[in-house]
Design an enzyme around this catalytic site. Structure first.
Site, PDB file in Angstrom:
ATOM      1  N   ASN A  83     -90.885  19.311 -18.516  1.00 41.88           N
ATOM      2  CA  ASN A  83     -90.385  17.938 -18.705  1.00 41.88           C
ATOM      3  C   ASN A  83     -89.307  17.613 -17.674  1.00 41.88           C
ATOM      4  OD1 ASN A  83     -91.566  16.514 -21.155  1.00 41.88           O
ATOM      5  ND2 ASN A  83     -91.154  18.542 -21.998  1.00 41.88           N
ATOM      6  N   MET A  96     -83.572  25.445 -26.081  1.00 37.40           N
ATOM      7  CA  MET A  96     -83.834  26.052 -27.393  1.00 37.40           C
ATOM      8  C   MET A  96     -82.567  26.630 -28.020  1.00 37.40           C
ATOM      9  SD  MET A  96     -86.972  25.280 -27.514  1.00 37.40           S
ATOM     10  CE  MET A  96     -87.681  26.196 -28.863  1.00 37.40           C
ATOM     11  N   LEU A 150     -76.976  23.120 -31.247  1.00 36.89           N
ATOM     12  CA  LEU A 150     -75.655  22.781 -30.712  1.00 36.89           C
ATOM     13  C   LEU A 150     -74.679  22.472 -31.852  1.00 36.89           C
ATOM     14  CD1 LEU A 150     -77.121  20.616 -27.863  1.00 36.89           C
ATOM     15  CD2 LEU A 150     -75.839  22.752 -27.537  1.00 36.89           C
ATOM     16  N   HIS A 176     -88.528  16.387 -28.874  1.00 39.89           N
ATOM     17  CA  HIS A 176     -88.970  17.328 -29.897  1.00 39.89           C
ATOM     18  C   HIS A 176     -90.482  17.183 -30.048  1.00 39.89           C
ATOM     19  CE1 HIS A 176     -88.772  19.878 -33.406  1.00 39.89           C
ATOM     20  NE2 HIS A 176     -89.557  19.027 -34.040  1.00 39.89           N
ATOM     21  N   LEU A 204     -80.140  18.902 -37.061  1.00 42.80           N
ATOM     22  CA  LEU A 204     -81.151  19.426 -36.143  1.00 42.80           C
ATOM     23  C   LEU A 204     -82.411  18.547 -36.108  1.00 42.80           C
ATOM     24  CD1 LEU A 204     -81.984  21.857 -34.310  1.00 42.80           C
ATOM     25  CD2 LEU A 204     -83.071  22.826 -36.351  1.00 42.80           C
ATOM     26  N   THR A 236     -98.843  17.232 -22.562  1.00 40.95           N
ATOM     27  CA  THR A 236     -99.354  16.268 -21.580  1.00 40.95           C
ATOM     28  C   THR A 236     -98.741  14.892 -21.836  1.00 40.95           C
ATOM     29  OG1 THR A 236    -101.416  17.489 -21.398  1.00 40.95           O
ATOM     30  CG2 THR A 236    -101.475  15.184 -20.707  1.00 40.95           C
ATOM     31  N   GLU A 242     -95.868  14.394 -23.564  1.00 35.29           N
ATOM     32  CA  GLU A 242     -94.419  14.504 -23.337  1.00 35.29           C
ATOM     33  C   GLU A 242     -94.087  14.137 -21.895  1.00 35.29           C
ATOM     34  OE1 GLU A 242     -92.357  18.076 -24.688  1.00 35.29           O
ATOM     35  OE2 GLU A 242     -93.962  18.478 -26.096  1.00 35.29           O
TER      36      GLU A 242
HETATM   37  C1  GRF Z   1     -91.937  21.200 -25.103  1.00 37.66           C
HETATM   38  O1  GRF Z   1     -92.938  21.010 -26.073  1.00 37.66           O
HETATM   39  C2  GRF Z   1     -90.631  20.660 -25.605  1.00 37.66           C
HETATM   40  O2  GRF Z   1     -90.774  19.518 -26.397  1.00 37.66           O
HETATM   41  C3  GRF Z   1     -90.194  21.824 -26.422  1.00 37.66           C
HETATM   42  O3  GRF Z   1     -90.406  22.911 -25.577  1.00 37.66           O
HETATM   43  C4  GRF Z   1     -91.647  22.682 -24.919  1.00 37.66           C
HETATM   44  C5  GRF Z   1     -91.589  23.171 -23.487  1.00 37.66           C
HETATM   45  O4  GRF Z   1     -90.961  22.233 -22.688  1.00 37.66           O
HETATM   46  N1  GRF Z   1     -88.899  21.665 -26.990  1.00 37.66           N
HETATM   47  P1  GRF Z   1     -90.720  22.388 -21.108  1.00 37.66           P
HETATM   48  O5  GRF Z   1     -92.017  22.716 -20.453  1.00 37.66           O
HETATM   49  O6  GRF Z   1     -89.731  23.531 -20.916  1.00 37.66           O
HETATM   50  O7  GRF Z   1     -90.175  21.055 -20.692  1.00 37.66           O
END
Ligand code: GRF
Length: 221
Positions: free
Chosen positions: A21, A97, A100, A116, A151, A179, A181
């Site tokens: 992303n 991940m 916070l 999310h 959360l 895809t 996202e």
């Molecule tokens: C994605 O589905 C995001 O929403 C989740 O982790 C996945 C991997 O994301 N929290 P990325 O490829 O590191 O952006």
């Protein structure tokens, strides 16, 4: 642009892994499709492959490894002091991940955005694709939202919807959601950069000149 005193917005992006992303958002910024600069990409994991990708594009990268800290508070304080060196308008969580602390979230109130992989408020937490299959829902997707101390909760900026197919596995569903996202989060980043996104007193979001903030997968059922 809707903001007359237009200046390029400043983003800091937090990742934990591949940062796909993040890559889509950076690509838009570098190609001037998104009027913002990504000042830094920060990961809590040294092995995040997204760091190398960002560094190769001239973006400052940093690791703040949560394993180096004895508590959530000390980790978040260190992260905050590094982020604030870049004076970001927005801090974008993109596959970051870590839970916070309320203090951290409060410090960036209205400036902290997350993606999310579910249609919130359904399926907060982990293993969202397996949860969606187990519950038999027919629509699943992703949500980009402002972060609150709860959360995977907070004012929704945009959502993306995909069908859940009878033959889906958590992996195939994750791929379909990811895809989408890559369309939803970069578009929200453009709205943020253009100063179009407003958090209203009732804790809902308004985006100037945008009436629909739902994105639908091209794949039909
Ligand atoms: C994605 O589905 C995001 O929403 C989740 O982790 C996945 C991997 O994301 N929290 P990325 O490829 O590191 O952006």
């Amino acid at each position: 642009m809707s903001d007359p005193s237009f200046l390029r917005k400043r983003f800091v992006i937090l990742i934990s892994g591949q940062g796909s992303n993040m890559q889509k958002i950076v690509e838009n910024c570098l190609a001037d499709r998104c009027p913002a600069d990504v000042l830094a990409v920060i990961s809590n994991r040294p092995a995040s492959t997204g760091l190398k990708w960002a560094s190769e594009r001239g973006i400052a990268t940093q690791v703040v490894s949560h394993t180096d800290f004895s508590s959530r508070n000390t980790f978040d304080a260190a992260l905050k002091s590094i982020i604030d060196q870049y004076s970001p308008d927005y801090v974008l969580l993109a596959g970051f991940m870590r839970v916070l602390t309320p203090e951290f979230v409060q410090h960036y109130a209205g400036r902290l955005v997350n993606i999310h992989p579910s249609l919130l408020p359904a399926f907060p937490g982990l293993h969202t694709h397996a949860q969606a299959i187990a519950k038999g829902v027919q629509a699943h997707g992703c949500t980009v939202h402002f972060v609150t101390p709860v959360l995977d909760h907070g004012p929704i900026i945009a959502q993306g919807v995909v069908p859940v197919l009878s033959e889906d596995t958590p992996e195939s569903l994750a791929e379909r959601v990811l895809t989408l996202e890559h369309i939803v989060y970069p578009q929200v980043a453009i709205w943020l950069a253009q100063g179009q996104v407003h958090l209203m007193p009732d804790q809902r979001v308004n985006v100037d000149a945008i009436h629909s903030r739902i994105f639908v997968s091209e794949q039909s059922v």
